[in-house]
Design a protein around this motif. Structure first.
Motif: not given
Length: 110
Positions: A69-88
């Motif tokens: 299970x991954x807690x991830x936040x959505x981030x905008x990078x270079x105009x694209x939505x990316x996921x960034x894991x903050x906890x596993x």
């Protein structure tokens, strides 16, 4: 916004550059959507993460690939939505998540 996802993690790596930039990435594998005629087999994706997350995953290395299970936040990078894991964490048989051995609060600060 933080989302909890379940994914098959096949590996992780971290980096530290001379300019002080540090980070990590998780490599995930999921089955291709059976309803998509343009894909078969498995899809591979990466999620960025804080440098310290590798310490959370190290005790699970001999079990990889494994479902996490991954807690991830959505981030905008270079105009694209990316996921960034903050906890596993490793899910337990009861369906309730079990925290990975390292301190997830430290990883969330990064």
């Amino acid at each position: 916004m933080i989302n909890t996802i379940q994914a098959r993690v096949i590996g992780a790596m971290r980096y530290s550059m001379d300019n002080g930039v540090k980070g990590a990435k998780l490599t995930l594998m999921n089955e291709a959507d059976a309803g998509n005629d343009n894909r078969v087999g498995f899809e591979v994706a990466t999620i960025s993460a804080p440098y310290e997350i590798l310490d959370q995953l190290r005790p699970l290395a001999d079990k990889m690939p494994c479902n996490l299970e991954i807690d991830a936040e959505m981030r905008t990078s270079q105009g694209k939505m990316t996921m960034h894991a903050i906890a596993v964490r490793q899910p337990t048989a009861s369906g309730h998540p079990q925290a990975a051995p390292a301190d997830t609060k430290q990883a969330a600060k990064s």
